[in-house]
Scaffold this motif. Structure first.
Motif, PDB file in Angstrom:
ATOM      1  N   ASP A 196       3.297 -13.379  10.710  1.00 24.73           N
ATOM      2  CA  ASP A 196       4.318 -14.246  10.116  1.00 24.73           C
ATOM      3  C   ASP A 196       5.514 -13.500   9.564  1.00 24.73           C
ATOM      4  OD1 ASP A 196       2.721 -16.566  10.559  1.00 24.73           O
ATOM      5  OD2 ASP A 196       1.502 -16.009   8.825  1.00 24.73           O
ATOM      6  N   VAL A 197       5.371 -12.212   9.349  1.00 23.12           N
ATOM      7  CA  VAL A 197       6.455 -11.449   8.730  1.00 23.12           C
ATOM      8  C   VAL A 197       6.965 -10.351   9.657  1.00 23.12           C
ATOM      9  CG1 VAL A 197       7.116 -10.035   6.744  1.00 23.12           C
ATOM     10  CG2 VAL A 197       5.554 -11.960   6.438  1.00 23.12           C
ATOM     11  N   LEU A 251      14.255 -12.762  13.101  1.00 19.12           N
ATOM     12  CA  LEU A 251      14.249 -13.758  12.044  1.00 19.12           C
ATOM     13  C   LEU A 251      14.160 -13.066  10.692  1.00 19.12           C
ATOM     14  CD1 LEU A 251      12.896 -15.130  14.677  1.00 19.12           C
ATOM     15  CD2 LEU A 251      12.022 -16.822  13.074  1.00 19.12           C
ATOM     16  N   ARG A 252      14.391 -13.816   9.643  1.00 17.18           N
ATOM     17  CA  ARG A 252      14.057 -13.372   8.300  1.00 17.18           C
ATOM     18  C   ARG A 252      12.617 -13.814   8.022  1.00 17.18           C
ATOM     19  NH1 ARG A 252      19.378 -15.553   4.983  1.00 17.18           N
ATOM     20  NH2 ARG A 252      20.876 -15.341   6.698  1.00 17.18           N
ATOM     21  N   ALA A 253      11.999 -13.257   6.986  1.00 14.55           N
ATOM     22  CA  ALA A 253      10.608 -13.612   6.740  1.00 14.55           C
ATOM     23  C   ALA A 253      10.234 -13.417   5.279  1.00 14.55           C
ATOM     24  CB  ALA A 253       9.681 -12.781   7.624  1.00 14.55           C
ATOM     25  N   VAL A 254       9.237 -14.215   4.857  1.00  9.49           N
ATOM     26  CA  VAL A 254       8.662 -14.099   3.519  1.00  9.49           C
ATOM     27  C   VAL A 254       7.145 -14.118   3.666  1.00  9.49           C
ATOM     28  CG1 VAL A 254       8.396 -15.163   1.246  1.00  9.49           C
ATOM     29  CG2 VAL A 254      10.615 -15.228   2.398  1.00  9.49           C
ATOM     30  N   TRP A 255       6.501 -13.135   3.080  1.00 10.46           N
ATOM     31  CA  TRP A 255       5.037 -13.057   3.117  1.00 10.46           C
ATOM     32  C   TRP A 255       4.460 -13.848   1.956  1.00 10.46           C
ATOM     33  CZ3 TRP A 255       1.627  -8.653   0.968  1.00 10.46           C
ATOM     34  CH2 TRP A 255       0.287  -8.844   1.371  1.00 10.46           C
ATOM     35  N   VAL A 267      14.117 -18.581   8.359  1.00 11.24           N
ATOM     36  CA  VAL A 267      13.160 -17.831   7.547  1.00 11.24           C
ATOM     37  C   VAL A 267      11.749 -18.260   7.920  1.00 11.24           C
ATOM     38  CG1 VAL A 267      12.342 -17.312   5.226  1.00 11.24           C
ATOM     39  CG2 VAL A 267      14.787 -17.612   5.639  1.00 11.24           C
ATOM     40  N   CYS A 268      10.951 -17.308   8.373  1.00 12.22           N
ATOM     41  CA  CYS A 268       9.545 -17.544   8.716  1.00 12.22           C
ATOM     42  C   CYS A 268       8.693 -17.235   7.490  1.00 12.22           C
ATOM     43  CB  CYS A 268       9.143 -16.651   9.888  1.00 12.22           C
ATOM     44  SG  CYS A 268       7.500 -16.999  10.552  1.00 12.22           S
ATOM     45  N   ILE A 269       7.779 -18.132   7.168  1.00 13.82           N
ATOM     46  CA  ILE A 269       6.961 -18.015   5.959  1.00 13.82           C
ATOM     47  C   ILE A 269       5.494 -18.168   6.337  1.00 13.82           C
ATOM     48  CG2 ILE A 269       6.494 -18.976   3.669  1.00 13.82           C
ATOM     49  CD1 ILE A 269       9.390 -20.347   4.057  1.00 13.82           C
ATOM     50  N   GLY A 270       4.667 -17.202   5.932  1.00 15.29           N
ATOM     51  CA  GLY A 270       3.254 -17.320   6.247  1.00 15.29           C
ATOM     52  C   GLY A 270       2.409 -16.275   5.556  1.00 15.29           C
TER      53      GLY A 270
END
Length: 250
Positions: free
Chosen positions: A201-202, A210-214, A192-195
């Motif tokens: 980042d998302v 990848l998965r991601a969270v803003w 999980v990429c977070i930024g």
């Protein structure tokens, strides 16, 4: 398409990939504080405008930093271009030795201005408690990234730090996300990429698999169907609920 919930995004996660600037450290304020000192060194007679100059340098209206991140221009050219743009915007000349004067004033002020967002330690503790590796992926160069980590006593905290120096370019090129996953030893779909940057980042992370969270600290919102949080504490809470408190046998 509806965005994934945080619970869905973190389900089965094997590693976290954190952005640095304005995600775990308050880079905007550090750059503006340092830039104010640096502008005073270069243009001492423009006293009332030094902070505005520094803010414009950070805002980067000519997008020199994205050009650097894509590998189009070297770090030094990027910095010089931003300084020249500030000078043009405020109607001043770039004097001889300006770049050296700027950097000599900027560097110590930047180091001393580093601040960790208060929601970061709990997230790192939660990840460590559950043995989730946490890596850093930043579009900054290695040298300034190390300055930030040293100032915050975090150098030993991250085994994997991927900067633009790693491959010669940065986000949103898919290869940098995949390189970070390779160094983590984790499948992209389990990372999980977070930024704070929606594009880098998302959307870029998701395009790379990848998965991601803003991280939307200012509550700007977006029409993109992405998982988002206002603070990292929301992620910490989900990890705590998902994994529960650490067992006594760990």
């Amino acid at each position: 398409m509806s965005p994934r919930s945080l619970e869905q995004t973190l389900d089965g996660v094997h590693a976290l990939l954190l952005d640095v600037d304005d995600t775990i450290v308050d880079t905007q304020e550090a750059m503006v504080v340092a830039g104010t000192h640096a502008a005073a060194a270069v243009w001492p007679h423009r006293t009332e405008e030094h902070r505005a100059m520094a803010q414009r340098y950070y805002d980067d209206p000519e997008r020199w930093f994205p050009r650097y991140a894509s590998g189009d221009v070297p770090f030094e050219v990027m910095r010089a271009g931003r300084l020249a743009e500030v000078a043009a915007a405020f109607g001043v000349e770039v004097p001889g030795e300006a770049h050296r004067s700027y950097e000599e004033a900027y560097a110590p002020a930047f180091r001393s201005a580093q601040r960790l967002f208060p929601d970061v330690p709990d997230l790192l503790d939660a990840a460590e408690g559950e043995r989730l590796p946490v890596a850093l992926l930043t579009n900054s160069a290695l040298a300034p990234t190390r300055v930030k980590l040293e100032a915050l006593e975090l150098v030993e905290r991250f085994d994997v730090v991927v900067t633009t120096d790693t491959l010669g370019f940065g986000k949103p090129d898919p290869r940098v996300y995949l390189e970070a996953c390779r160094l983590l030893g984790a499948e992209p779909g389990r990372v999980v990429c977070i930024g704070d940057n929606l594009e880098w980042d998302v959307l870029g992370a998701e395009a790379a698999g990848l998965r991601a969270v803003w991280l939307d600290r200012d509550g700007r919102g977006t029409s993109e169907p992405v998982a988002s949080v206002r603070g990292l504490d929301e992620l910490t809470a989900v990890l705590d609920r998902r994994f529960g408190p650490p067992g006594t046998d760990r």
